[in-house]
Design an enzyme around this catalytic site. Structure first.
Site, PDB file in Angstrom:
ATOM      1  N   ASP A  92       0.842  -1.199   0.000  1.00 21.28           N
ATOM      2  CA  ASP A  92       0.000   0.000   0.000  1.00 21.28           C
ATOM      3  C   ASP A  92       0.874   1.245   0.000  1.00 21.28           C
ATOM      4  O   ASP A  92       1.741   1.413   0.856  1.00 21.28           O
ATOM      5  CB  ASP A  92      -0.897   0.016   1.240  1.00 21.28           C
ATOM      6  CG  ASP A  92      -1.699   1.301   1.319  1.00 21.28           C
ATOM      7  OD1 ASP A  92      -2.617   1.478   0.505  1.00 21.28           O
ATOM      8  OD2 ASP A  92      -1.378   2.146   2.183  1.00 21.28           O
TER       9      ASP A  92
ATOM     10  N   TYR B 233       2.937  10.119   0.562  1.00 18.69           N
ATOM     11  CA  TYR B 233       4.076   9.613   1.304  1.00 18.69           C
ATOM     12  C   TYR B 233       5.391  10.074   0.657  1.00 18.69           C
ATOM     13  O   TYR B 233       5.807   9.551  -0.378  1.00 18.69           O
ATOM     14  CB  TYR B 233       4.049   8.081   1.370  1.00 18.69           C
ATOM     15  CG  TYR B 233       2.780   7.494   1.939  1.00 18.69           C
ATOM     16  CD1 TYR B 233       1.933   8.228   2.764  1.00 18.69           C
ATOM     17  CD2 TYR B 233       2.405   6.182   1.644  1.00 18.69           C
ATOM     18  CE1 TYR B 233       0.769   7.680   3.269  1.00 18.69           C
ATOM     19  CE2 TYR B 233       1.252   5.627   2.160  1.00 18.69           C
ATOM     20  CZ  TYR B 233       0.429   6.390   2.970  1.00 18.69           C
ATOM     21  OH  TYR B 233      -0.724   5.839   3.470  1.00 18.69           O
TER      22      TYR B 233
ATOM     23  N   LYS C 137      -3.389   5.864  -4.108  1.00 15.92           N
ATOM     24  CA  LYS C 137      -4.478   6.751  -3.726  1.00 15.92           C
ATOM     25  C   LYS C 137      -4.574   7.960  -4.642  1.00 15.92           C
ATOM     26  O   LYS C 137      -3.612   8.312  -5.324  1.00 15.92           O
ATOM     27  CB  LYS C 137      -4.290   7.186  -2.270  1.00 15.92           C
ATOM     28  CG  LYS C 137      -4.161   5.982  -1.317  1.00 15.92           C
ATOM     29  CD  LYS C 137      -3.898   6.385   0.101  1.00 15.92           C
ATOM     30  CE  LYS C 137      -3.723   5.142   0.973  1.00 15.92           C
ATOM     31  NZ  LYS C 137      -2.437   4.469   0.718  1.00 15.92           N
TER      32      LYS C 137
END
Length: 338
Positions: free
Chosen positions: A54, A59, A85
């Site tokens: 994930d 990030y 995402k």
């Protein structure tokens, strides 16, 4: 419980391992992790049979996606499941002009929220470019919660339920992504999104743990009714369920209040009575619910990752869970590992 156990994401036919590798730390949150350590952790997870990874543009302002794709590129694509995402668009900018927040030595991209249809399509395509992979399997709408958006959350939520939803629903219908969902810190937001649209899965951080089970009341039953699946992050409530009730222990990114310290200390006593490590109980608890497919956690070192994998596999007797319920430390109706 085994990290390699395969579980299905909703009604998609997509299967993930019960233990997932979370990539926020390799985006250099708070302090840098070297390329060598990032690669070694992903290799260690792979060698342990972990096949669910994930990541997110957030990030490290794209750094985690760059590192994740680099280390998975040599693997057969059908052998692993990759989630990323949408909700942020990254654009190149001079480093001195970027507010990196908690990210250290991050990638030189400025980040801005964009939950529109066009912004979602751009974010999706940009992620594939950074990953240098032909697809992601799961795509979550990221951070449309009160924790992130504050007073603007109702407006952001509505924008995402229109723009992001239309984009992801199209990508799913065209087979460019297999499962779509929402990734947030609040179960109430997941619940509202599932009542609105046909999502396959949710990434819920910190709101279904040994200390918090309010999601049992409405959200998790609706997931079971609708055939949706949950991936749980933040299973240690940001620290205290890993460290125990020691001075300075963190609960939801802040010093734990006295009531939480007292409750964790009581759970720790039961752990000592049954010789069960507290973190092992925390990890295994979350994946016992039938709506939960996987637990994802990020680690900073190979040793931390190996320890998490060992805790996930620790044998825990049924009497341990029964004692927690009898002492009022777990709800009577909560599913526990068998």
């Amino acid at each position: 419980m085994q990290p390699t156990e395969q579980r299905q994401i909703g009604r998609t036919g997509l299967e993930v391992t019960a233990f997932a590798f979370g990539t926020a730390p390799i985006g250099n949150i708070f302090e840098p992790i070297s390329e060598a350590v990032a690669s070694e952790m992903i290799a260690t997870a792979w060698d342990a049979g972990v096949r669910f990874f994930d990541t997110a543009p957030m990030y490290g302002h794209g750094l985690a996606e760059l590192r994740t794709g680099h280390n998975l590129r040599g693997k057969r694509r059908d052998d692993f499941v990759l989630a990323s995402k949408v909700g942020r668009v990254l654009t190149p900018a001079p480093r001195a002009s970027i507010d990196f927040g908690p990210w250290v030595d991050a990638a030189p991209f400025r980040s801005r929220f964009d939950y529109s249809y066009d912004g979602t399509m751009r974010a999706f395509e940009d992620s594939l470019q950074r990953l240098a992979l032909e697809r992601m399997d799961i795509c979550f709408i990221h951070d449309i919660d009160v924790y992130t958006q504050g007073a603007d959350q109702p407006r952001v939520f509505e924008e995402a339920m229109d723009g992001c939803w239309r984009a992801l629903d199209r990508l799913r219908s065209e087979g460019l992504v297999k499962a779509i969902g929402v990734g947030v810190n609040e179960w109430e937001v997941c619940h509202a999104a599932l009542k609105r649209h046909d999502f396959d899965c949710f990434l819920l951080a910190g709101r279904y743990t040994l200390l918090e089970q309010a999601a049992l009341d409405e959200f998790l039953p609706l997931c079971q009714q609708r055939g949706a699946t949950v991936v749980v992050g933040g299973g240690f409530n940001s620290g205290i369920l890993a460290t125990g009730a020691r001075p300075g222990a963190k609960y939801n990114y802040a010093p734990a209040p006295p009531a939480i310290l007292e409750r964790v200390a009581r759970i720790e006593q039961v752990c000592r009575d049954f010789e069960v490590p507290l973190p092992a109980a925390a990890l295994q608890f979350v994946v016992a619910h039938p709506a939960v497919a996987s637990f994802t956690a990020g680690t900073r070192t190979v040793q931390q990752l190996q320890q998490n994998l060992a805790w996930f596999s620790t044998t825990i007797p049924a009497a341990f869970w029964e004692t927690l319920k009898r002492q009022g430390l777990l709800r009577e109706d909560v599913p526990v590992p068998v």
